[in-house]
Design an enzyme around this catalytic site. Sequence first.
Site, PDB file in Angstrom:
ATOM      1  CE  LYS A 146      -6.371  -1.519  15.185  1.00 32.76           C
ATOM      2  NZ  LYS A 146      -4.946  -1.719  15.410  1.00 32.76           N
ATOM      3  N   GLY A 170      -3.014  -0.284   4.530  1.00 33.86           N
ATOM      4  CA  GLY A 170      -2.742  -1.659   4.949  1.00 33.86           C
ATOM      5  C   GLY A 170      -2.971  -2.597   3.789  1.00 33.86           C
ATOM      6  CB  SER A 171      -3.473  -6.230   3.673  1.00 30.34           C
ATOM      7  OG  SER A 171      -4.714  -6.421   4.315  1.00 30.34           O
ATOM      8  N   GLY A 176      -8.457  -3.682   3.387  1.00 33.05           N
ATOM      9  CA  GLY A 176      -8.990  -2.461   2.768  1.00 33.05           C
ATOM     10  C   GLY A 176     -10.278  -2.732   2.002  1.00 33.05           C
ATOM     11  CD  GLU A 224      -0.980   3.582  -0.100  1.00 32.68           C
ATOM     12  OE1 GLU A 224      -0.900   2.755  -1.039  1.00 32.68           O
ATOM     13  OE2 GLU A 224      -0.134   3.710   0.779  1.00 32.68           O
ATOM     14  CB  CYS A 257       2.781  -0.055  -0.031  1.00 30.86           C
ATOM     15  SG  CYS A 257       2.794   1.706   0.185  1.00 30.86           S
ATOM     16  CD  GLN A 275       4.936  -8.838   7.512  1.00 32.07           C
ATOM     17  OE1 GLN A 275       3.763  -9.087   7.763  1.00 32.07           O
ATOM     18  NE2 GLN A 275       5.372  -8.722   6.280  1.00 32.07           N
ATOM     19  CD  GLU A 284       2.202  -5.373  -0.632  1.00 33.03           C
ATOM     20  OE1 GLU A 284       1.156  -5.623  -0.002  1.00 33.03           O
ATOM     21  OE2 GLU A 284       2.633  -4.225  -0.827  1.00 33.03           O
TER      22      GLU A 284
HETATM   23  C1  UN1 Z   1       7.405   5.456   0.793  1.00 34.20           C
HETATM   24  O1  UN1 Z   1       7.567   4.845  -0.235  1.00 34.20           O
HETATM   25  O2  UN1 Z   1       8.339   6.047   1.308  1.00 34.20           O
HETATM   26  O3  UN1 Z   1       2.635   1.646   3.412  1.00 34.20           O
HETATM   27  C2  UN1 Z   1       6.091   5.579   1.448  1.00 34.20           C
HETATM   28  C3  UN1 Z   1       3.471   2.103   2.651  1.00 34.20           C
HETATM   29  C4  UN1 Z   1       3.108   3.344   1.888  1.00 34.20           C
HETATM   30  C5  UN1 Z   1       4.048   4.453   2.124  1.00 34.20           C
HETATM   31  C6  UN1 Z   1       5.302   4.328   1.364  1.00 34.20           C
HETATM   32  N1  UN1 Z   1       1.782   3.744   2.270  1.00 34.20           N
HETATM   33  O4  UN1 Z   1       4.555   1.579   2.524  1.00 34.20           O
END
Ligand code: UN1
Length: 490
Positions: A176, A229-230, A234, A251, A285, A332, A386
């Site tokens: 998804k 995601g956020s 998560g 992540e 991220c 955003q 963030e």
């Molecule tokens: C990167 O720094 O190139 O969602 C990868 C994100 C991370 C991946 C970053 N999971 O931005």
Amino acid sequence: MAFKTHNNFIAGRWVPSMTGTTYTITNPARKNEVLGEFQSSTQEDAQRAVAMAADALKGWAETPAPSRAAVLFRALSILESRADEMARSITTEEGKPLLDSQGEVKRAMNIIEYAAGEGRRMFGYTTPSEMPSTMAYTIRRPLGVVAIITPWNFPLAIPAWKIAPALICGNTLVFKPASSTPATAVKFVEVFEEAGLPSGVLNLVTGPGSSVGNTLVESSEVKGISFTGSTEIGTGIYAEGARSLKKVQCEMGGKNAVILMADADLDKAVHGIVQGAFGSTGQRCTATSRVIVEEGVYDEFMDQLIDRTGKLKIGDGLDPEVDVSPLASQSQFDIVTDYIGMGTEEGARLAYGGNALAGGIYDQGYYVGPTIFTDVDPYMRIAQEEIFGPVLTVFKAKDLAEAIEISNSVKFGLSSSIYTRDLTQAFQYVHTVETGMVHINSPTLGGEVHLPFGGLKSSGVGHREQGVEAMEFFSEVITVYVDYAGTPRQ
Ligand code: UN1
């Protein structure tokens, strides 16, 4: 302008949502340009995809891992032949500069290559048993049906680094993608279809998280979830996974800091900080959102930072000269501009930028220029939360200890960096900074696909992604004892 309607991919066929409802997406650099129409899927679509993935599981799990690898190697060469098209697709739906998109395609190729190579390893281990005439060893089995839930900021690389290791381990998948970036996802699934992946092994369902995502997370047939995601979403997924005993990998966010020590190569540091903060418009991220500068070098650093930032060219990501492109969406844009307003209200000093850009092409997209705040208190919201945009906060520290304290003062712990020539300082930092990835004299960004990727604290939970850790996540370890004594045991 004519645009195409794209279907879901379930059990090897491109099919519309059962509701027949669709939605469109647009180019963030040209809000009026519709890129395509996608299925606005529901719970029933997601359930059907899970059922089809479950049906395909036995066949794929029993396919020898080196044969699974052969499919991935074919996917790799198809992806390579479609690399330019993929990069353009990423730029037009997400907005990032074409060079970044090309890098993203290369990264997706690297992870497929790496995962395919694992098809001839997939190691367990043997170890002596404490019993005579007994052999003890481990093997790997797939988890089963796995849900792959991905964000909009890396529409290809993040799906690739979840899907490729999940496939090589023998799982079947429901993918998804973020609802705002389904176009590259469709192309990526086409690559696997063309590579000959058996029907039902990889299913794609587009649409909202509230219907599709939640159904996958709650399904009792789904045994694993890999999510990026956020932190907020998560956390909810992890809680639901715990309730139904799913294996979960999340992540999530970051608030990544660079520490700049007075002895550092300043030119190199400024280069890395500008790239980390404003590259991909700060929408990653691992972006650098804080710089903590040792007092002695502060003024010189600020001069160089502002000078270098001023040279960045802002525009449509398809323009090869462009360094900073638009934000990905109206939402955003609203979030980032709200944070900029909040920074000023909180009493930070706006040292550079701070504006939504207007006039000419800027009126057509979601453009916010690179923004730098100084005199930031580490406990302000702009220092803690963030932002996910081109906003950098700058702090002063009297020494390394204070710099590390500021670096660690956030709830996140994804990536960090120090610029110094002093080994003692560098290693003190490596062992005390609270992040999952640590850089010395390089930006907070990125990572190589054969090394683990992920964070501490609110940035990540569950196994790391990529590297051998990905194989750990996407497989179950089975322990086997074989008694080969010819007589019963006493
Ligand atoms: C990167 O720094 O190139 O969602 C990868 C994100 C991370 C991946 C970053 N999971 O931005």
